[in-house]
Design a protein around this motif. Structure first.
Motif, PDB file in Angstrom:
ATOM      1  N   ARG A 223      -8.846 -10.525   1.079  1.00 36.84           N
ATOM      2  CA  ARG A 223      -9.180  -9.148   1.429  1.00 36.84           C
ATOM      3  C   ARG A 223      -9.637  -8.970   2.646  1.00 36.84           C
ATOM      4  O   ARG A 223     -10.730  -9.736   3.138  1.00 36.84           O
ATOM      5  N   LEU A 224      -9.070  -8.095   3.357  1.00 33.83           N
ATOM      6  CA  LEU A 224      -9.920  -7.864   4.842  1.00 33.83           C
ATOM      7  C   LEU A 224     -11.462  -7.138   4.326  1.00 33.83           C
ATOM      8  O   LEU A 224     -11.589  -6.487   3.603  1.00 33.83           O
ATOM      9  N   ASP A 225     -12.328  -7.753   5.104  1.00 34.29           N
ATOM     10  CA  ASP A 225     -13.531  -7.598   4.931  1.00 34.29           C
ATOM     11  C   ASP A 225     -14.118  -6.409   4.759  1.00 34.29           C
ATOM     12  O   ASP A 225     -15.115  -5.869   3.808  1.00 34.29           O
TER      13      ASP A 225
ATOM     14  N   GLY B 168       0.992  -1.129  -0.032  1.00 36.76           N
ATOM     15  CA  GLY B 168       0.159  -0.025  -0.169  1.00 36.76           C
ATOM     16  C   GLY B 168       0.792   1.410   0.219  1.00 36.76           C
ATOM     17  O   GLY B 168       1.904   1.157  -0.022  1.00 36.76           O
ATOM     18  N   CYS B 169       0.123   2.488   0.256  1.00 36.72           N
ATOM     19  CA  CYS B 169       0.631   3.752   0.049  1.00 36.72           C
ATOM     20  C   CYS B 169       1.473   4.130   1.259  1.00 36.72           C
ATOM     21  O   CYS B 169       2.203   4.437   1.777  1.00 36.72           O
ATOM     22  N   PHE B 170       0.437   3.818   2.469  1.00 37.31           N
ATOM     23  CA  PHE B 170       0.821   3.982   3.828  1.00 37.31           C
ATOM     24  C   PHE B 170       1.250   5.522   3.958  1.00 37.31           C
ATOM     25  O   PHE B 170       2.350   5.788   4.393  1.00 37.31           O
TER      26      PHE B 170
ATOM     27  N   PRO C  89      -9.309  -3.332   2.595  1.00 34.19           N
ATOM     28  CA  PRO C  89     -10.916  -3.446   2.094  1.00 34.19           C
ATOM     29  C   PRO C  89     -11.017  -2.348   1.008  1.00 34.19           C
ATOM     30  O   PRO C  89     -11.840  -2.648   0.042  1.00 34.19           O
ATOM     31  N   ASN C  90     -10.269  -1.363   0.686  1.00 30.77           N
ATOM     32  CA  ASN C  90     -10.363  -0.667  -0.347  1.00 30.77           C
ATOM     33  C   ASN C  90      -9.329  -0.498  -1.261  1.00 30.77           C
ATOM     34  O   ASN C  90      -9.154   0.567  -1.778  1.00 30.77           O
ATOM     35  N   GLN C  91      -8.504  -1.376  -1.255  1.00 28.23           N
ATOM     36  CA  GLN C  91      -7.135  -1.264  -2.251  1.00 28.23           C
ATOM     37  C   GLN C  91      -7.869  -1.550  -3.624  1.00 28.23           C
ATOM     38  O   GLN C  91      -8.659  -2.357  -3.730  1.00 28.23           O
ATOM     39  N   ARG C  92      -7.458  -0.831  -4.506  1.00 26.47           N
ATOM     40  CA  ARG C  92      -7.707  -0.879  -5.896  1.00 26.47           C
ATOM     41  C   ARG C  92      -7.428  -2.299  -6.780  1.00 26.47           C
ATOM     42  O   ARG C  92      -7.853  -2.809  -7.591  1.00 26.47           O
ATOM     43  N   THR C  93      -6.279  -2.839  -6.023  1.00 30.26           N
ATOM     44  CA  THR C  93      -5.771  -4.255  -6.786  1.00 30.26           C
ATOM     45  C   THR C  93      -7.015  -5.276  -6.789  1.00 30.26           C
ATOM     46  O   THR C  93      -7.462  -5.399  -5.677  1.00 30.26           O
ATOM     47  N   SER C  94      -7.148  -5.870  -7.736  1.00 35.08           N
ATOM     48  CA  SER C  94      -8.361  -6.867  -7.998  1.00 35.08           C
ATOM     49  C   SER C  94      -7.550  -8.306  -7.598  1.00 35.08           C
ATOM     50  O   SER C  94      -6.660  -8.763  -8.147  1.00 35.08           O
TER      51      SER C  94
ATOM     52  N   HIS D 173     -10.465   7.780   9.701  1.00 33.20           N
ATOM     53  CA  HIS D 173     -10.147   6.265   9.412  1.00 33.20           C
ATOM     54  C   HIS D 173      -9.406   6.120   8.121  1.00 33.20           C
ATOM     55  O   HIS D 173      -9.080   4.983   7.666  1.00 33.20           O
ATOM     56  N   SER D 174      -9.045   7.053   7.158  1.00 32.27           N
ATOM     57  CA  SER D 174      -8.498   7.147   6.036  1.00 32.27           C
ATOM     58  C   SER D 174      -7.622   8.180   5.808  1.00 32.27           C
ATOM     59  O   SER D 174      -7.730   9.193   6.399  1.00 32.27           O
TER      60      SER D 174
END
Length: 151
Positions: free
Chosen positions: A120-122, A7-9, A95-100, A131-132
């Motif tokens: 994927r985290l639910d 991720g970006c983090f 949960p919101n990562q764009r990677t499929s 939270h983002s």
């Protein structure tokens, strides 16, 4: 078990910590940090925190076994290649990562690594308002606008 998280983090928040904690409950967590150039290309903006600083912060989190900077300019394909060199048991997505998940599984098959699970985290960890990274950035912009109006 080896768990790969990427991720970006950019701005660390409770959602990041929750993701890393969940991954650590499964096994050793290896984090791939997106490069500044990759973030700029996919999000159309530079990250707030430079990649070397993001890497150092992630390495200091107790749930992380190790962390690396991702490939320069390869996006999901580079992520897949990098993950495969680390020989994970699981690729763990936020949960919101764009990677499929479908894309990753197809890529894993192509490289004879079908044994690697993709999970994927639910759901988002939304216990807190901020939270983002996007929510944090938006609040900073709004507060800055309010401050500028007063002066």
């Amino acid at each position: 078990m080896r768990i790969i998280v990427s991720g970006c983090f950019d701005i660390i928040h409770p959602g990041h910590i929750h993701l890393l904690k969940e991954a650590a409950e499964i096994g050793d967590v290896i984090v791939i940090i997106a490069r500044d150039s990759t973030i700029e290309r996919y999000k159309n903006e530079r990250p707030i925190i430079p990649e070397q600083q993001r890497l150092e912060v992630i390495k200091s989190i107790k749930y992380v076994t190790d962390a690396f900077l991702g490939s320069e300019g390869n996006g999901d394909h580079g992520y897949l290649q990098f993950a495969l060199t680390l020989k994970p048991d699981i690729i763990f997505l936020g949960p919101n990562q764009r990677t499929s998940v479908k894309y990753l599984k197809k890529g894993l098959e192509k490289y004879n690594s079908e044994h690697v699970q993709v999970r994927r985290l639910d759901k988002l960890y939304d216990k807190f308002e901020l939270h983002s990274s996007s929510a944090i950035k938006e609040k900073i912009k709004n507060q800055s606008k309010k401050k500028n109006k007063r002066t």
